[in-house]
Every structure is written in C-alpha cells, then in structure tokens.
Motif scaffolding. Structure first.
Motif, PDB file in Angstrom:
ATOM      1  N   THR A   1      -5.516   5.316  11.420  1.00 17.82           N
ATOM      2  CA  THR A   1      -4.103   5.592  11.692  1.00 17.82           C
ATOM      3  C   THR A   1      -3.557   6.568  10.646  1.00 17.82           C
ATOM      4  OG1 THR A   1      -3.846   3.401  12.665  1.00 17.82           O
ATOM      5  CG2 THR A   1      -1.823   4.544  12.036  1.00 17.82           C
ATOM      6  N   ALA A   2      -3.865   6.320   9.389  1.00 17.13           N
ATOM      7  CA  ALA A   2      -3.379   7.195   8.311  1.00 17.13           C
ATOM      8  C   ALA A   2      -3.882   8.620   8.489  1.00 17.13           C
ATOM      9  CB  ALA A   2      -3.826   6.649   6.959  1.00 17.13           C
ATOM     10  N   ASN A   3      -5.117   8.748   8.953  1.00 17.60           N
ATOM     11  CA  ASN A   3      -5.719  10.078   9.093  1.00 17.60           C
ATOM     12  C   ASN A   3      -5.148  10.904  10.240  1.00 17.60           C
ATOM     13  OD1 ASN A   3      -7.836  10.782   7.045  1.00 17.60           O
ATOM     14  ND2 ASN A   3      -8.418   8.686   7.524  1.00 17.60           N
ATOM     15  N   LYS A   4      -4.313  10.291  11.079  1.00 19.63           N
ATOM     16  CA  LYS A   4      -3.665  11.046  12.158  1.00 19.63           C
ATOM     17  C   LYS A   4      -2.508  11.889  11.623  1.00 19.63           C
ATOM     18  CE  LYS A   4      -4.561   7.536  15.677  1.00 19.63           C
ATOM     19  NZ  LYS A   4      -3.943   6.407  16.401  1.00 19.63           N
ATOM     20  N   PHE A   5      -2.097  11.608  10.395  1.00 20.17           N
ATOM     21  CA  PHE A   5      -0.900  12.256   9.839  1.00 20.17           C
ATOM     22  C   PHE A   5      -1.241  13.209   8.711  1.00 20.17           C
ATOM     23  CE2 PHE A   5       0.321   8.229  11.714  1.00 20.17           C
ATOM     24  CZ  PHE A   5       1.307   8.650  12.584  1.00 20.17           C
ATOM     25  N   ARG A   6      -0.381  14.205   8.538  1.00 23.46           N
ATOM     26  CA  ARG A   6      -0.574  15.159   7.439  1.00 23.46           C
ATOM     27  C   ARG A   6       0.026  14.632   6.139  1.00 23.46           C
ATOM     28  NH1 ARG A   6       2.353  19.633   9.956  1.00 23.46           N
ATOM     29  NH2 ARG A   6       2.338  20.615   7.913  1.00 23.46           N
ATOM     30  N   SER A   7       0.948  13.709   6.248  1.00 22.19           N
ATOM     31  CA  SER A   7       1.604  13.172   5.056  1.00 22.19           C
ATOM     32  C   SER A   7       0.612  12.470   4.127  1.00 22.19           C
ATOM     33  CB  SER A   7       2.672  12.150   5.454  1.00 22.19           C
ATOM     34  OG  SER A   7       3.708  12.780   6.151  1.00 22.19           O
ATOM     35  N   SER A   8       0.982  12.430   2.868  1.00 22.13           N
ATOM     36  CA  SER A   8       0.230  11.646   1.893  1.00 22.13           C
ATOM     37  C   SER A   8       0.659  10.186   2.082  1.00 22.13           C
ATOM     38  CB  SER A   8       0.590  12.148   0.484  1.00 22.13           C
ATOM     39  OG  SER A   8       0.684  11.072  -0.407  1.00 22.13           O
ATOM     40  N   ILE A   9      -0.311   9.291   2.220  1.00 19.51           N
ATOM     41  CA  ILE A   9      -0.013   7.872   2.442  1.00 19.51           C
ATOM     42  C   ILE A   9      -0.766   7.078   1.384  1.00 19.51           C
ATOM     43  CG2 ILE A   9      -0.076   5.956   4.076  1.00 19.51           C
ATOM     44  CD1 ILE A   9      -0.195   8.045   6.339  1.00 19.51           C
ATOM     45  N   VAL A  10      -0.007   6.480   0.487  1.00 17.67           N
ATOM     46  CA  VAL A  10      -0.614   5.780  -0.647  1.00 17.67           C
ATOM     47  C   VAL A  10      -0.134   4.337  -0.662  1.00 17.67           C
ATOM     48  CG1 VAL A  10      -0.789   5.710  -3.171  1.00 17.67           C
ATOM     49  CG2 VAL A  10      -0.777   7.909  -1.982  1.00 17.67           C
ATOM     50  N   LEU A  11      -1.084   3.437  -0.857  1.00 20.48           N
ATOM     51  CA  LEU A  11      -0.784   2.014  -0.905  1.00 20.48           C
ATOM     52  C   LEU A  11      -0.780   1.576  -2.357  1.00 20.48           C
ATOM     53  CD1 LEU A  11      -0.409  -0.073   1.339  1.00 20.48           C
ATOM     54  CD2 LEU A  11      -2.830  -0.606   1.153  1.00 20.48           C
ATOM     55  N   GLN A  12       0.269   0.880  -2.756  1.00 20.97           N
ATOM     56  CA  GLN A  12       0.338   0.375  -4.119  1.00 20.97           C
ATOM     57  C   GLN A  12       0.181  -1.134  -4.081  1.00 20.97           C
ATOM     58  OE1 GLN A  12       4.012   1.174  -6.131  1.00 20.97           O
ATOM     59  NE2 GLN A  12       3.370   0.139  -8.001  1.00 20.97           N
ATOM     60  N   TYR A  13      -0.733  -1.638  -4.906  1.00 18.55           N
ATOM     61  CA  TYR A  13      -0.940  -3.085  -5.012  1.00 18.55           C
ATOM     62  C   TYR A  13      -1.022  -3.407  -6.482  1.00 18.55           C
ATOM     63  CZ  TYR A  13      -3.034  -7.682  -4.641  1.00 18.55           C
ATOM     64  OH  TYR A  13      -3.288  -9.027  -4.763  1.00 18.55           O
ATOM     65  N   GLU A  14      -0.063  -4.167  -6.980  1.00 20.97           N
ATOM     66  CA  GLU A  14       0.060  -4.414  -8.408  1.00 20.97           C
ATOM     67  C   GLU A  14       0.087  -3.054  -9.100  1.00 20.97           C
ATOM     68  OE1 GLU A  14      -3.046  -7.278  -8.992  1.00 20.97           O
ATOM     69  OE2 GLU A  14      -1.774  -8.913  -8.293  1.00 20.97           O
ATOM     70  N   ASN A  15      -0.911  -2.741  -9.951  1.00 20.27           N
ATOM     71  CA  ASN A  15      -0.833  -1.437 -10.632  1.00 20.27           C
ATOM     72  C   ASN A  15      -1.861  -0.452 -10.108  1.00 20.27           C
ATOM     73  OD1 ASN A  15      -3.009  -2.749 -11.551  1.00 20.27           O
ATOM     74  ND2 ASN A  15      -2.655  -2.391 -13.726  1.00 20.27           N
ATOM     75  N   LYS A  16      -2.392  -0.728  -8.921  1.00 17.43           N
ATOM     76  CA  LYS A  16      -3.383   0.182  -8.331  1.00 17.43           C
ATOM     77  C   LYS A  16      -2.741   1.020  -7.239  1.00 17.43           C
ATOM     78  CE  LYS A  16      -7.222  -3.064  -8.579  1.00 17.43           C
ATOM     79  NZ  LYS A  16      -7.891  -4.014  -7.694  1.00 17.43           N
ATOM     80  N   PHE A  17      -3.181   2.260  -7.142  1.00 15.14           N
ATOM     81  CA  PHE A  17      -2.731   3.140  -6.071  1.00 15.14           C
ATOM     82  C   PHE A  17      -3.954   3.579  -5.274  1.00 15.14           C
ATOM     83  CE2 PHE A  17       0.636   3.295  -9.114  1.00 15.14           C
ATOM     84  CZ  PHE A  17       1.787   3.385  -8.350  1.00 15.14           C
ATOM     85  N   ILE A  18      -3.912   3.395  -3.972  1.00  8.34           N
ATOM     86  CA  ILE A  18      -5.059   3.700  -3.120  1.00  8.34           C
ATOM     87  C   ILE A  18      -4.652   4.696  -2.052  1.00  8.34           C
ATOM     88  CG2 ILE A  18      -6.799   2.708  -1.536  1.00  8.34           C
ATOM     89  CD1 ILE A  18      -4.822   0.325  -3.565  1.00  8.34           C
ATOM     90  N   ASP A  19      -5.463   5.720  -1.877  1.00 10.60           N
ATOM     91  CA  ASP A  19      -5.245   6.660  -0.782  1.00 10.60           C
ATOM     92  C   ASP A  19      -5.672   5.945   0.495  1.00 10.60           C
ATOM     93  OD1 ASP A  19      -5.276   8.620   1.143  1.00 10.60           O
ATOM     94  OD2 ASP A  19      -6.528  10.017   0.009  1.00 10.60           O
ATOM     95  N   VAL A  20      -4.726   5.726   1.404  1.00  9.34           N
ATOM     96  CA  VAL A  20      -4.998   4.941   2.608  1.00  9.34           C
ATOM     97  C   VAL A  20      -5.986   5.667   3.532  1.00  9.34           C
ATOM     98  CG1 VAL A  20      -3.916   3.809   4.601  1.00  9.34           C
ATOM     99  CG2 VAL A  20      -2.752   3.860   2.424  1.00  9.34           C
ATOM    100  N   LYS A  21      -6.135   6.972   3.351  1.00 12.48           N
ATOM    101  CA  LYS A  21      -7.076   7.716   4.195  1.00 12.48           C
ATOM    102  C   LYS A  21      -8.527   7.484   3.766  1.00 12.48           C
ATOM    103  CE  LYS A  21      -3.555  11.056   5.392  1.00 12.48           C
ATOM    104  NZ  LYS A  21      -3.142  12.449   5.499  1.00 12.48           N
ATOM    105  N   SER A  22      -8.711   6.846   2.615  1.00 10.51           N
ATOM    106  CA  SER A  22     -10.052   6.565   2.104  1.00 10.51           C
ATOM    107  C   SER A  22     -10.472   5.144   2.468  1.00 10.51           C
ATOM    108  CB  SER A  22     -10.062   6.723   0.584  1.00 10.51           C
ATOM    109  OG  SER A  22     -11.125   5.981   0.019  1.00 10.51           O
ATOM    110  N   ILE A  23     -11.449   5.035   3.359  1.00 13.46           N
ATOM    111  CA  ILE A  23     -11.910   3.707   3.775  1.00 13.46           C
ATOM    112  C   ILE A  23     -12.484   2.945   2.581  1.00 13.46           C
ATOM    113  CG2 ILE A  23     -13.795   2.580   5.030  1.00 13.46           C
ATOM    114  CD1 ILE A  23     -13.060   3.982   7.466  1.00 13.46           C
TER     115      ILE A  23
END
Length: 81
Positions: free
Chosen positions: A15-37
C-alpha cells in the motif's frame, strides 16, 4: 508480543509503495520506512501503537489508505499531521 502477520506486513508495504509520499512509521524511538518490508518485519508488532508520518504530493490519499490497511489488520496507528 508477537510480530504482525506476514500478510499484514506485505499489504502495509504494498500500500505504501503505491504513493510517492514519504511514509515513515515511528515506534518508540525507532523510525521505519514503511516501503521497506525488511524494516517492517523487524518492527511491526501486533500490539504496538504506531505514529505515522506522511509527507509528499499525495499525502492525504496515502494517509487514508494506510489507516485503512492498519485497521484491516487490527493494528493501531496514529497519523501525525
């Protein structure tokens, strides 16, 4: 705490890869690029609460789609505007 299902992880990333926007998930102090499985596999748990940061040309559509897919898999997400 167990990892989210493979199906959830794949669908979130696809779903994230359908978009051009940067989509980042934050969990506690970690940031994850949602486009990265790979990043999702190591971080996405079925009982965490996540903050979603979306920036880019199609951010509104991306936010709506991401919220849908998180809800579908019973994952809690809070969109940070």
């Amino acid at each position: 705490m167990s990892s989210a299902s493979n199906a959830a992880i794949v669908e979130v990333s696809q779903t994230a890869n359908k978009f051009r926007s940067s989509i980042v998930l934050q969990y506690e102090n970690k940031f994850i690029d949602v486009k990265s499985i790979l990043g999702l596999f190591t971080t996405l748990l079925d009982s965490g609460v996540y903050d979603l940061h979306v920036h880019g040309p199609d951010a509104e559509e991306a936010k709506a789609a991401m919220v849908e897919v998180f809800k579908k898999h019973n994952l809690q997400v809070n969109v940070v505007s």
